[in-house]
Design a protein around this motif. Structure first.
Motif, PDB file in Angstrom:
ATOM      1  N   UNK A   1      54.671 -12.640  21.031  1.00 37.40           N
ATOM      2  CA  UNK A   1      53.955 -13.486  19.818  1.00 37.40           C
ATOM      3  C   UNK A   1      54.599 -14.881  19.934  1.00 37.40           C
ATOM      4  N   UNK A   2      56.001 -14.767  20.227  1.00 40.46           N
ATOM      5  CA  UNK A   2      56.619 -15.853  20.296  1.00 40.46           C
ATOM      6  C   UNK A   2      56.436 -17.044  21.524  1.00 40.46           C
ATOM      7  N   UNK A   3      56.021 -16.260  22.687  1.00 41.41           N
ATOM      8  CA  UNK A   3      55.454 -16.840  23.930  1.00 41.41           C
ATOM      9  C   UNK A   3      54.233 -17.386  23.690  1.00 41.41           C
ATOM     10  N   UNK A   4      53.290 -16.690  23.105  1.00 41.07           N
ATOM     11  CA  UNK A   4      52.065 -17.333  22.696  1.00 41.07           C
ATOM     12  C   UNK A   4      51.955 -18.468  21.725  1.00 41.07           C
ATOM     13  N   UNK A   5      52.917 -18.457  20.783  1.00 35.69           N
ATOM     14  CA  UNK A   5      53.032 -19.924  20.016  1.00 35.69           C
ATOM     15  C   UNK A   5      53.601 -20.759  20.728  1.00 35.69           C
ATOM     16  N   UNK A   6      54.287 -20.466  21.692  1.00 29.49           N
ATOM     17  CA  UNK A   6      54.889 -21.397  22.341  1.00 29.49           C
ATOM     18  C   UNK A   6      53.900 -22.339  23.420  1.00 29.49           C
ATOM     19  N   UNK A   7      53.107 -21.538  23.933  1.00 28.03           N
ATOM     20  CA  UNK A   7      51.925 -22.150  24.622  1.00 28.03           C
ATOM     21  C   UNK A   7      51.151 -22.820  23.775  1.00 28.03           C
ATOM     22  N   UNK A   8      50.649 -22.353  22.778  1.00 29.51           N
ATOM     23  CA  UNK A   8      49.815 -23.276  21.758  1.00 29.51           C
ATOM     24  C   UNK A   8      50.491 -24.499  21.241  1.00 29.51           C
TER      25      UNK A   8
END
Length: 502
Positions: A135-142
Motif C-alpha cells: 500500500x505504501x508503494x502504491x501511494x509512493x507512485x501516486x
C-alpha cells in the motif's frame, strides 16, 4: 491509534511529500524558462544550465546519497536533504544573476539526490514486507505522478500569476511542512552502520562517471552523436565507470556492492526501470510538444491535458496494491509493461495533424498511465528482494540512478529519431510524423522491458510470494509528464529536452 502507528503514518506522509516535491521540481521550472531569460538576461546557451545544473547534480550524486543513508542513518540524511533543498529553492527565488540561479539549481539537485533514495528507505524501515508495504508503494507512485502532473500545470499558473520566481519559491513552504511533520515521526529511523567507512574513491568515480554520462546524453540535441564533444564526454564516462567497477571489486565497504546485481530480481528491476524511464519520459515530452505545436495549446492548457495521466497512475497503483499478492511480481510487472507499451503505441497510431485531445491524447494517456502505475509496487519489491537492511540506501540509489540515466538516454535517442524524420521541417504534418516515429520507438523500449521481466524474473509458486520481499525497499521511479516549450527547428527545444532528466 497507538503512538507507534501514529508515528509511522506521519513518516509515510513525510516520504510522500518529499516524493511529490522532487517530482514537482522536475517539471515546474520548464514553463518559466523564457521569463527567466528575460528577467535575468540569460544567453540562449546559459539558459540550458538552469535545467542541466539540476540534472547533472541529481543524476551524478544519487548513488552517493543512497549510500550515505546506510552509513549515517536515514533520518539525518533526510533532514539534511530537506534543509539543503529548501535553502537552494529560496536562494533561486531571490537570485539576481544567471550564475546565482544556476548555482541554486545545482544545489537543489544535490538535495534531491539525498531525498530521492532516502525518503523511500524510511518507508522500508517503517512498513514490514507484505500488504502494508505494498500500500505504501502504491501511494509512493501516486505521489510521484501527482507531483509531475501538478508541476506541469502549476508552472504555467505560477508564472502567469506571480512571475518565474514563484516556481522556485513554491518549494519553501513544502519543505517547511515536511521538516515540521518529520518531528512527529518519533524515533523511526534506520541505524547508522558502525565501523563502516565511505568509499571515497568509489564515490568520486561514480559521481564523475555518472555526471559525464548524463552530460553527454543531454548534450546530444545540440551536439550530434558523432561529434568530438559527445564522443569525448561519453568515452570519459565509460572510463570512469569502468574504474569505479574495478575499485568496487576490491574495497571492503563499497559504494555499490557488485554482488547486489547478481540477484535476478534486483537486476531485472534496474533493467526494467532503465527501459521504462527511457520510453516514458521521452514519450511524454513529445506529447507535450504535440499539444503545443500541433494542437495549439498554451502552457497552462497543455498542463491540464496531463491530468488524466495522473488519474490513470492512481488507478494503476490501486490495482497493483490489491493484486500483487495474487498475481506476483513477475506477472504484475509484465502486465503493467504491456499496458504502458500499448498506451504509448496508441499515441503513435492516433497521431494526426488534425487530431484532438479526445481522439489522440485521452485514451492512450489513460492506458499508458494505468500500466505505468501498475509497475511501481512490483518494481519496489523486485529491486529489494534479498537486500539486507544495511544496503537499503545502496539499492535505492542504484534504482534511482537507473531511472535517471534511462530518462537521459531515452530522450537523447528519441529526439534524434524525431529530428531525422522531420528533417528540420516545422510543418504540422512533418512534426506529427517525427513524433509518431518517436512514440513507436518508445513503445518498443517498453515492450523490451516487459520481455526482460518475463525472461529474467523467477516464477512465483504461490499467492503472496510477491508481497514478501527482502528486508529492504528502494525508491520507485517517478512517473510524471514533462512539459516543453515551442521551438522552430524541428519541434525539439534543447533547453526543454534537458528537463526530462531533472
Amino acid at each position: 491509534m497507538n503512538d507507534q502507528s501514529r508515528q509511522t503514518r506521519w513518516l509515510l506522509l513525510v516520504a510522500l511529500v518529499v516524493q511529490f516535491m522532487v517530482a514537482l521540481d522536475m517539471s515546474v521550472v520548464n514553463v518559466a524558462l523564457p521569463d527567466m531569460r528575460a528577467g535575468l538576461g540569460f544567453s540562449a546557451e546559459g539558459l540550458l544550465w538552469v535545467v542541466n545544473a539540476y540534472a547533472l547534480a541529481f543524476g551524478g550524486l544519487l548513488m552517493l546519497g543512497g549510500r550515505l543513508a546506510d552509513l549515517l542513518g536515514s533520518r539525518p540524511v533526510l533532514t539534511g536533504g530537506l534543509a539543503l533543498f529548501g535553502a537552494a529553492s529560496l536562494a533561486g527565488g531571490l537570485a539576481q544573476s544567471p550564475g546565482a540561479l544556476i548555482a541554486a539549481r545545482a544545489v537543489q539537485g544535490v538535495g534531491a539526490a539525498a531525498l530521492a533514495p532516502v525518503a523511500f528507505a524510511l518507508i522500508a524501515i517503517a512498513f514490514p514486507a507484505g500488504p502494508e508495504r505494498s500500500r505504501a508503494l502504491g501511494l509512493w507512485g501516486m505521489a510521484g505522478a501527482a507531483g509531475g502532473a501538478v508541476g506541469v500545470l502549476a508552472g504555467g499558473v505560477l508564472t502567469d500569476a506571480a512571475g518565474w520566481r514563484a516556481v522556485m519559491l513554491v518549494n519553501v513552504p513544502i519543505v517547511a511542512f515536511a521538516l515540521i511533520a518529520s518531528l512527529r515521526t518519533g524515533p523511526v529511523s534506520g541505524p547508522a552502520r558502525t565501523g563502516a567507512r565511505l568509499d571515497v574513491a568509489g564515490a568520486l568515480l561514480a559521481t564523475g562517471g555518472t555526471t559525464l554520462l548524463v552530460l553527454g546524453l543531454v548534450g546530444t540535441s545540440s551536439h550530434p552523436w558523432g561529434s568530438a564533444r559527445t564522443l569525448t564526454t561519453l568515452g570519459g564516462a565509460a572510463l570512469l565507470l569502468a574504474a569505479f567497477v574495478a575499485v568496487e571489486l576490491r574495497t571492503a565497504s563499497p559504494l555499490l556492492r557488485p554482488g547486489l546485481l547478481k540477484g535476478r530480481p534486483v537486476l531485472t528491476a534496474n533493467l526494467f526501470c532503465l527501459l521504462l524511464s527511457s520510453g516514458q519520459f521521452a514519450a511524454f515530452y513529445f506529447v507535450s510538444l504535440c499539444l503545443q505545436q500541433v494542437f495549439g495549446y498554451g502552457p497552462t492548457a497543455a498542463g491540464a491535458a496531463f491530468l488524466p495521466f495522473c488519474v490513470g497512475v492512481v488507478i494503476g497503483s490501486v490495482i497493483a496494491t490489491r493484486t500483487v499478492a495474487r498475481l506476483g511480481t513477475r506477472r504484475l510487472l509484465a502486465t503493467g509493461g504491456v499496458l504502458a507499451a500499448l498506451g504509448i503505441a496508441g499515441f503513435a497510431a492516433t497521431a494526426r495533424a488534425d487530431g484532438t485531445f479526445l481522439t489522440s491524447i485521452l485514451g492512450p494517456s489513460l492506458v499508458a498511465a494505468i500500466g505505468i502505475g501498475m509497475c511501481f509496487v512490483p518494481l519496489g519489491t523486485a529491486a529489494t528482494t534479498d537486500v539486507v537492511p544495511g544496503e537499503t540506501g545502496m539499492a535505492s540509489g542504484l534504482l534511482n540512478s537507473s531511472r535517471q540515466v534511462g530518462g537521459s538516454l531515452g530522450l537523447a535517442v528519441l529526439v534524434t529519431v524525431a529530428a531525422r524524420v522531420t528533417g528540420g521541417a516545422t510543418g504540422r504534418d512533418e512534426l506529427v510524423q517525427g513524433y509518431a516515429a518517436a512514440f513507436w520507438v518508445a513503445a518498443g523500449l517498453l515492450a523490451t522491458a516487459t520481455l526482460a521481466a518475463l525472461v529474467l524474473l523467477p516464477r512465483e509458486r504461490g499467492a503472496g510470494t510477491a508481497a514478501t520481499p527482502g528486508t529492504g525497499s528502494a525508491g520507485v521511479p517517478v512517473a510524471g509528464p514533462e512539459n516543453s516549450q515551442k521551438n522552430s527547428a524541428g519541434g525539439v527545444d534543447p533547453a526543454v529536452a534537458r528537463s526530462t532528466q531533472g
